[in-house]
Design a protein around this motif. Structure first.
Motif, PDB file in Angstrom:
ATOM      1  N   TYR A 280       9.704  38.004  19.400  1.00  0.00           N
ATOM      2  CA  TYR A 280       9.620  38.734  18.130  1.00  0.00           C
ATOM      3  C   TYR A 280      10.883  39.559  17.888  1.00  0.00           C
ATOM      4  CZ  TYR A 280       8.745  42.344  14.758  1.00  0.00           C
ATOM      5  OH  TYR A 280       8.890  43.190  13.686  1.00  0.00           O
ATOM      6  N   LEU A 281      11.313  40.305  18.884  1.00  0.00           N
ATOM      7  CA  LEU A 281      12.502  41.150  18.717  1.00  0.00           C
ATOM      8  C   LEU A 281      13.748  40.316  18.418  1.00  0.00           C
ATOM      9  CD1 LEU A 281      11.908  43.776  21.550  1.00  0.00           C
ATOM     10  CD2 LEU A 281      11.662  44.118  19.069  1.00  0.00           C
ATOM     11  N   MET A 282      13.834  39.137  19.024  1.00  0.00           N
ATOM     12  CA  MET A 282      15.003  38.298  18.808  1.00  0.00           C
ATOM     13  C   MET A 282      15.000  37.639  17.425  1.00  0.00           C
ATOM     14  SD  MET A 282      15.600  36.550  22.546  1.00  0.00           S
ATOM     15  CE  MET A 282      17.273  35.953  22.190  1.00  0.00           C
ATOM     16  N   ILE A 283      13.826  37.313  16.904  1.00  0.00           N
ATOM     17  CA  ILE A 283      13.768  36.613  15.617  1.00  0.00           C
ATOM     18  C   ILE A 283      13.569  37.568  14.435  1.00  0.00           C
ATOM     19  CG2 ILE A 283      11.299  36.070  15.499  1.00  0.00           C
ATOM     20  CD1 ILE A 283      12.246  33.191  14.608  1.00  0.00           C
ATOM     21  N   SER A 284      13.139  38.771  14.676  1.00  0.00           N
ATOM     22  CA  SER A 284      12.799  39.687  13.580  1.00  0.00           C
ATOM     23  C   SER A 284      13.939  39.923  12.595  1.00  0.00           C
ATOM     24  CB  SER A 284      12.253  41.020  14.123  1.00  0.00           C
ATOM     25  OG  SER A 284      13.225  41.684  14.896  1.00  0.00           O
ATOM     26  N   PRO A 285      15.217  39.932  13.000  1.00  0.00           N
ATOM     27  CA  PRO A 285      16.273  40.107  11.987  1.00  0.00           C
ATOM     28  C   PRO A 285      16.368  38.953  10.988  1.00  0.00           C
ATOM     29  CG  PRO A 285      17.141  40.531  14.184  1.00  0.00           C
ATOM     30  CD  PRO A 285      15.767  39.938  14.361  1.00  0.00           C
ATOM     31  N   TYR A 286      15.736  37.848  11.283  1.00  0.00           N
ATOM     32  CA  TYR A 286      15.856  36.661  10.441  1.00  0.00           C
ATOM     33  C   TYR A 286      14.646  36.416   9.543  1.00  0.00           C
ATOM     34  CZ  TYR A 286      19.503  36.229  13.848  1.00  0.00           C
ATOM     35  OH  TYR A 286      20.578  36.500  14.648  1.00  0.00           O
ATOM     36  N   TYR A 287      13.645  37.313   9.612  1.00  0.00           N
ATOM     37  CA  TYR A 287      12.499  37.174   8.713  1.00  0.00           C
ATOM     38  C   TYR A 287      12.958  37.387   7.282  1.00  0.00           C
ATOM     39  CZ  TYR A 287       8.941  37.113  12.402  1.00  0.00           C
ATOM     40  OH  TYR A 287       8.152  36.776  13.456  1.00  0.00           O
ATOM     41  N   ASN A 288      12.392  36.633   6.348  1.00  0.00           N
ATOM     42  CA  ASN A 288      12.703  36.759   4.921  1.00  0.00           C
ATOM     43  C   ASN A 288      11.547  37.448   4.212  1.00  0.00           C
ATOM     44  OD1 ASN A 288      15.156  35.294   5.086  1.00  0.00           O
ATOM     45  ND2 ASN A 288      14.000  33.385   5.146  1.00  0.00           N
ATOM     46  N   PHE A 289      11.476  38.773   4.349  1.00  0.00           N
ATOM     47  CA  PHE A 289      10.375  39.509   3.713  1.00  0.00           C
ATOM     48  C   PHE A 289      10.862  40.145   2.444  1.00  0.00           C
ATOM     49  CE2 PHE A 289       8.829  40.288   8.286  1.00  0.00           C
ATOM     50  CZ  PHE A 289       8.159  39.104   8.294  1.00  0.00           C
TER      51      PHE A 289
ATOM     52  N   GLY B 245      18.455  32.667  13.667  1.00  0.00           N
ATOM     53  CA  GLY B 245      19.797  32.601  13.085  1.00  0.00           C
ATOM     54  C   GLY B 245      20.925  32.937  14.041  1.00  0.00           C
ATOM     55  N   GLY B 246      20.590  33.225  15.283  1.00  0.00           N
ATOM     56  CA  GLY B 246      21.636  33.561  16.242  1.00  0.00           C
ATOM     57  C   GLY B 246      22.495  32.342  16.571  1.00  0.00           C
ATOM     58  N   GLU B 247      23.708  32.601  17.007  1.00  0.00           N
ATOM     59  CA  GLU B 247      24.631  31.515  17.348  1.00  0.00           C
ATOM     60  C   GLU B 247      25.155  31.688  18.763  1.00  0.00           C
ATOM     61  OE1 GLU B 247      27.644  31.419  14.334  1.00  0.00           O
ATOM     62  OE2 GLU B 247      26.202  31.101  12.730  1.00  0.00           O
ATOM     63  N   GLY B 248      25.717  30.619  19.275  1.00  0.00           N
ATOM     64  CA  GLY B 248      26.301  30.656  20.609  1.00  0.00           C
ATOM     65  C   GLY B 248      25.245  30.659  21.690  1.00  0.00           C
ATOM     66  N   ASN B 249      25.579  31.307  22.804  1.00  0.00           N
ATOM     67  CA  ASN B 249      24.689  31.314  23.973  1.00  0.00           C
ATOM     68  C   ASN B 249      23.342  31.973  23.705  1.00  0.00           C
ATOM     69  OD1 ASN B 249      26.483  29.908  25.545  1.00  0.00           O
ATOM     70  ND2 ASN B 249      27.438  31.752  26.407  1.00  0.00           N
ATOM     71  N   ILE B 250      23.318  32.959  22.810  1.00  0.00           N
ATOM     72  CA  ILE B 250      22.064  33.658  22.536  1.00  0.00           C
ATOM     73  C   ILE B 250      21.020  32.699  21.957  1.00  0.00           C
ATOM     74  CG2 ILE B 250      22.591  34.470  20.198  1.00  0.00           C
ATOM     75  CD1 ILE B 250      20.838  36.520  22.968  1.00  0.00           C
ATOM     76  N   LYS B 251      21.482  31.689  21.229  1.00  0.00           N
ATOM     77  CA  LYS B 251      20.574  30.689  20.666  1.00  0.00           C
ATOM     78  C   LYS B 251      19.873  29.922  21.795  1.00  0.00           C
ATOM     79  CE  LYS B 251      20.544  27.123  17.121  1.00  0.00           C
ATOM     80  NZ  LYS B 251      21.342  26.464  16.095  1.00  0.00           N
ATOM     81  N   TYR B 252      20.625  29.561  22.838  1.00  0.00           N
ATOM     82  CA  TYR B 252      20.031  28.850  23.980  1.00  0.00           C
ATOM     83  C   TYR B 252      19.075  29.740  24.751  1.00  0.00           C
ATOM     84  CZ  TYR B 252      23.653  25.478  22.887  1.00  0.00           C
ATOM     85  OH  TYR B 252      24.441  24.582  22.233  1.00  0.00           O
TER      86      TYR B 252
END
Length: 178
Positions: free
Chosen positions: A169-178, A105-112
């Motif tokens: 994992y650390l970068m995507i973990s905020p976007y998990y839908n648990f 779910g990140g946006e901008g440069n962090i997504k790349y």
């Protein structure tokens, strides 16, 4: 004695080829197979990310051990690292067969940055399968000159895959839908 060593390498060469093809194909196929009505195994991502971190530490310790001449310790650490990688693989497949994929779910440069790390992680995780197997078999065959040569390639790539597994994992973990 050289014939025995060649025999060991030849004995495992077909297995190395087969596993190097079958594992990535199976993971790719199983990634799209969902077990109907399965309880999502949402607790697995932090566990398999931790296993990646442990693998990275084991790899570094194994290199330090061999440089200090502690060959048995090196061998044991490498066997544990291989075991950790297999455990990771089983958990990763189990998670993806029971849970929907998570979108970053990140946006901008962090997504790349995320997608670059993810793509290189995935591609190199495929590349290291035969490298790890060949490196291991060469040690098993006591072809330490050849083992050392390929280990110089295998180690940094495997370490990169293990470390970037944790980073992904650390970068995507905020976007998990648990």
């Amino acid at each position: 004695m050289t014939n025995d060593k060649n025999t060991i390498e030849k004995k495992y060469s077909l297995w190395i080829v087969l596993l190097s093809i079958i594992i990535p194909l199976a993971v790719a196929v199983l990634f799209f197979v969902k077990i109907p009505n399965a309880t999502p195994l949402t607790f697995l991502p932090p566990i398999y990310a931790t296993i990646n971190g442990v693998t990275a530490v084991l790899l570094v310790l194994a290199v330090m051990a061999v440089k200090k001449g502690k060959l048995k310790l090196h061998e044991n650490l490498m066997k544990i690292a291989i075991g950790c990688s297999l455990l990771f693989l089983v958990m990763y497949v189990a998670y993806h067969m029971t849970s929907p994929s998570t979108k970053f779910g990140g946006e901008g440069n962090i997504k790349y940055v995320y997608y670059f790390i993810l793509l290189t992680h995935i591609l190199l995780s495929i590349v290291i399968i035969p490298l790890v197997l060949i490196t291991y078999v060469r040690a098993l065959a006591e072809r330490f000159d050849k083992h050392k040569k390929i280990a110089k390639i295998t180690f940094p790539l495997w370490l990169y895959v293990a470390v970037t597994g944790v980073v992904v994992y650390l970068m995507i973990s905020p976007y998990y839908n648990f």
